[in-house]
Design an enzyme around this catalytic site. Structure first.
Site, PDB file in Angstrom:
ATOM      1  N   CYS A  87      -6.478   1.740   1.608  1.00 24.56           N
ATOM      2  CA  CYS A  87      -7.385   2.895   1.596  1.00 24.56           C
ATOM      3  C   CYS A  87      -7.188   3.798   0.392  1.00 24.56           C
ATOM      4  CB  CYS A  87      -7.231   3.684   2.891  1.00 24.56           C
ATOM      5  SG  CYS A  87      -7.835   2.798   4.345  1.00 24.56           S
ATOM      6  N   ASN A 108     -11.776  -2.603  -1.104  1.00 23.41           N
ATOM      7  CA  ASN A 108     -10.721  -2.847  -0.124  1.00 23.41           C
ATOM      8  C   ASN A 108     -11.285  -3.460   1.149  1.00 23.41           C
ATOM      9  OD1 ASN A 108      -8.297  -2.674   1.418  1.00 23.41           O
ATOM     10  ND2 ASN A 108      -9.034  -0.754   2.261  1.00 23.41           N
ATOM     11  N   GLU A 109     -11.855  -2.665   2.017  1.00 28.23           N
ATOM     12  CA  GLU A 109     -12.440  -3.197   3.252  1.00 28.23           C
ATOM     13  C   GLU A 109     -13.766  -2.501   3.527  1.00 28.23           C
ATOM     14  OE1 GLU A 109      -9.358  -2.729   6.213  1.00 28.23           O
ATOM     15  OE2 GLU A 109      -9.700  -0.582   6.404  1.00 28.23           O
ATOM     16  N   GLU A 129       0.862  -1.182   0.000  1.00 23.24           N
ATOM     17  CA  GLU A 129       0.000   0.000   0.000  1.00 23.24           C
ATOM     18  C   GLU A 129       0.897   1.230   0.000  1.00 23.24           C
ATOM     19  OE1 GLU A 129      -3.784   2.258   1.920  1.00 23.24           O
ATOM     20  OE2 GLU A 129      -3.150   0.409   2.875  1.00 23.24           O
TER      21      GLU A 129
END
Length: 816
Positions: A245, A376-377, A49
């Site tokens: 993120c 992503n989440e 990331e």
């Protein structure tokens, strides 16, 4: 011999022997004739990331910061340079740029040349150069209004001493890329780049670039060779990229779009980084992404280090912790098409649109992408509305691609339960990405997490995990707890097919998040103890896990901790909390919240009554006084609103870890004990609103008894945590038995390993990660304070003995 990455300190230890005074050896029996499970080649991988300057200023070897003047402060990292009475000015212009995606450029106007007028770039806190090092300089330049001069390009020290110089001549009225090589005369970690005019007139500059020639594989738009070597030495089975993120973006305009990151670097549309900081005094206030490190470079890197590419794409949602913007579910066509086109870019023929671009960038052969993450989440119903649109479209266009979905940013919470309920009720899922950033103890208590998962459901990707100490230092104890957890991942290889630590990289002085796997500055790299654990698993991934059994492995300890009260998305009142040891009262609630500390939620007290009024998940208040040993906790409780019931905490730390009796949980349908990751069977039950209940928890050794209105509701016996966490497997090609064993305690553990039917008596060879203290950690000045060491053990009749040092992880390979 066990393969040890070249970044690891090599040192062979003497033959291990039993430590005098150790009692009760653990017996570990490996059953080669029993059940075995294939291990996915993607079991252990890495996750990139762009956080902590992992990309620009890190893995991407570009040495000029803000090379295209596209930062939100267009002259960031640049300053005017003039000597000998030179007069000039620099402006940021945008008319007729190199490319519409790269609109800003610098216009230099020299009115009086003196000894030169131009610009100075400081890089990322200095440009490090080596004696006789060769550096590739390039620039897009355009002569303005007939400018007939050239440019002088120099590497200089802060003092102004010249280290290298070249000229760029033959500027034209149209944009043209010019390139020269600079060879530094000395080593200086803090040099600068000069671009200077020595003739009156004006010139436009853009994409001012400087790379070391010695990048990974000597590529021009290359990566830092030392950092890539660290990644390659981990033998990762896959690489997940580019986040995180930043995939989501702070808002949708800030979201990561892969098509902005391919093609010539001067045509790539730049973006500010999601992890940018708002404080102008911080160096990461100007954190940007040039996208010089883009999807082509990621795919190429995966190929270089033998890792399967696992890209993640935005699903039409920005970060739910930030703006939380949504693309309407019926307007997702562009975003879905991005995903379909990415498969074509990675795998399509050169006759296709996106396969042709890949070939033009230098890779006509397909990259062989097999996995793709959708979001992503993200969490909740809005995510699944969009996920299902992507799933249906991609399964129509590319059914061969395995799609990865998410269960949210955490585990065991409401969002996680919502996601898994969706999967159980028919939402299609192939691999589910779970994330855990938890204290080290959590990883020990959850090593058996996947033992009881439904094997008929989707596979699991342990996509982001790291043990977070209170001080967020990547110390030995955190790494060993991660290793213990990973033995459970490997043992459940039929369910868990992928796992990786996060974040991967951090540049010293430019950090938004800790802990991180690899630290670096302009010239040095430093592996953490957690890096060594990941490398040990990556280099010693068996093809099959085999059955094994550990005996005499219960590490009993005196139960201790704090008591507390809580709710989950529920408002409640409590009174008459009493904690007794035998017949003695050791705590009694009285005057409001005296003697309590609130951890979460909205708590207030009046007289003997304590109220919780928020909808927090959870809301917890802890008794300040620790209570060790056996005790009884009793309290009266009444639900006043919300969706569930009560929590009674016991033997807990600060309340952030689940060690409680959950009464009326799971949508007010059941009661169960949740003890540091272990969960008892559910007992059906419901809590009524505005009714007082008498609740009691009795703790005696490993036994826990729970009562509602004096009726026994649950009774369990909890054994102690294992002394040793271990897993066994076979490396078929090498014809070796592979053993992983973790000792996350301050006591050395002697292990007797038995392998019935094993004929060979060739010595076992392996590696131990340990140090003098669980708090030991590496630094850039001491990068090998905690480092693996080699060992060799005799094997006699299928048996061997080894003492696992305190706070250590051991890998053994036993040849046939």
């Amino acid at each position: 011999m066990i393969p040890i990455p070249r970044t690891i300190l090599r040192r062979i230890l003497p033959l291990a022997a039993a430590v005098p005074g150790l009692a009760g050896a653990v017996t570990w029996t490996v059953d080669l004739a029993g059940k075995s499970t294939d291990v996915s080649p993607t079991m252990h991988g890495i996750f990139f990331e762009d956080i902590n300057y992992a990309g620009d200023g890190g893995l991407y070897a570009e040495m000029v910061q803000n090379r295209s003047f596209e930062h939100r402060s267009a002259m960031h990292a640049w300053s005017e340079w003039k000597r000998g009475g030179a007069v000039g000015e620099t402006k940021i212009a945008r008319e007729n740029p190199v490319h519409p995606n790269n609109p800003a450029f610098a216009r230099l106007s020299c009115f009086k040349p003196g000894d030169g007028y131009g610009l100075l770039n400081e890089g990322y806190g200095g440009i490090p150069v080596k004696e006789k090092g060769v550096y590739r300089f390039s620039v897009h330049a355009r002569a303005v209004d007939g400018y007939a001069g050239g440019l002088v390009v120099r590497l200089v020290r802060i003092s102004g001493e010249q280290l290298a110089e070249q000229r760029v001549d033959a500027l034209t009225p149209e944009w043209k890329r010019h390139a020269v090589e600079l060879t530094s005369s000395i080593t200086d970690p803090d040099a600068r780049l000069q671009v200077v005019m020595d003739t009156p007139g004006s010139v436009d500059l853009d994409v001012v670039s400087l790379f070391p020639k010695d990048t990974w594989n000597q590529r021009e738009n290359g990566l830092r060779a030392d950092l890539v070597r660290m990644l390659a030495d981990m033998k990762p089975g896959f690489m997940r990229f580019p986040g995180g993120c930043i995939v989501e973006g702070n808002d949708l305009p800030n979201a990561y779009r892969w098509k902005d990151t391919v093609g010539p670097i001067w045509e790539r549309k730049q973006n500010w980084n999601r992890w940018i900081q708002d404080d102008p005094k911080r160096p990461d206030h100007h954190y940007h992404q040039t996208y010089g490190l883009g999807f082509f470079e990621f795919f190429q890197l995966c190929e270089d280090i033998g890792a399967a590419p696992v890209p993640v794409l935005n699903c039409g949602m920005s970060c739910q912790f930030q703006a939380g913007q949504l693309v309407p579910a019926d307007e997702l066509d562009e975003w879905v098409q991005d995903a379909i086109d990415l498969v074509e870019f990675a795998n399509g023929p050169v006759t296709s649109k996106w396969g042709k671009l890949r070939a033009e960038m230098g890779h006509p052969e397909p990259f062989g992408m097999k996995h793709l993450g959708i979001g992503n989440e993200q969490w909740g119903e809005e995510y699944f509305k969009r996920y299902e649109v992507f799933y249906k479209a991609l399964k129509r266009s590319n059914p061969e691609i395995t799609l990865i979905t998410t269960s949210g940013p955490g585990v065991d919470d409401g969002n996680w339960r919502f996601a898994w309920d969706k999967f159980r009720k028919g939402t299609p899922a192939e691999v589910v990405d779970e994330h855990y950033y938890r204290p080290p103890l959590w990883f020990l208590e959850h090593a058996a997490r996947y033992d009881s998962y439904d094997r008929k459901g989707p596979k699991v990707f342990a996509g982001e995990f790291a043990a977070h100490r209170a001080d967020r230092v990547s110390a030995l104890d955190a790494a060993v707890c991660e290793a213990a957890f990973m033995t459970g991942l490997l043992r459940n290889a039929d369910l868990v097919t992928m796992s990786c630590y996060a974040p991967l990289l951090a540049r010293e002085g430019y950090v938004q998040w800790t802990p991180d796997l690899i630290w670096f500055d302009a010239t040095r790299v430093m592996p953490t103890p957690s890096y060594h654990i990941q490398a040990m698993f990556g280099n010693n991934r068996p093809d099959r896990v085999v059955s094994s059994k550990l005996e005499d492995n219960d590490a009993t300890s005196e139960p201790a901790g704090k008591a507390g009260l809580g709710t989950w998305d529920t408002q409640a009142e409590f009174k008459d909390l009493v904690i007794r040891r035998d017949r003695d009262v050791v705590f009694r609630s009285g005057d409001g919240l005296d003697g309590f500390t609130s951890n979460s939620g909205e708590w207030n007290g009046e007289g003997n009554l304590i109220r919780q009024t928020a909808a927090a998940e959870p809301a917890v208040v802890m008794v300040d006084q620790p209570v060790g040993g056996d005790c009884t906790i009793s309290v009266k409780a009444r639900k006043t609103g919300g969706s569930e019931g009560f929590l009674i905490l016991f033997r807990s730390g600060d309340g952030s870890e689940r060690c409680w009796w959950n009464i009326g949980g799971w949508g007010n349908t059941a009661h169960a004990l949740e003890v540091h990751g272990w969960q008892s069977p559910h007992v059906p039950g419901h809590i009524e609103t505005n009714r007082w209940y008498d609740l009691r928890v009795e703790l005696k050794g490993p036994n826990i008894r729970c009562f509602i209105d004096n009726k026994l509701v649950q009774q369990v016996s909890r054994t102690g945590r294992p002394k040793v966490f271990a897993v066994a497997g076979l490396d078929v090609a090498a014809k070796e038995l592979v053993l992983h064993a973790s000792n996350p305690s301050s006591t050395p553990r002697e292990v007797e390993i038995r392998i019935p039917g094993w004929k060979s008596e060739k010595p076992a060879r392996g590696t131990v990660l340990g140090s003098g203290s669980p708090d030991d950690h590496n630094t850039l000045d001491q990068p090998d304070k905690v480092a693996p060491r080699g060992i060799e053990l005799p094997v006699r009749g299928g048996n061997l003995r080894h003492t696992l040092p305190a706070w250590s992880h051991t890998v053994l390979r036993i040849p046939r």
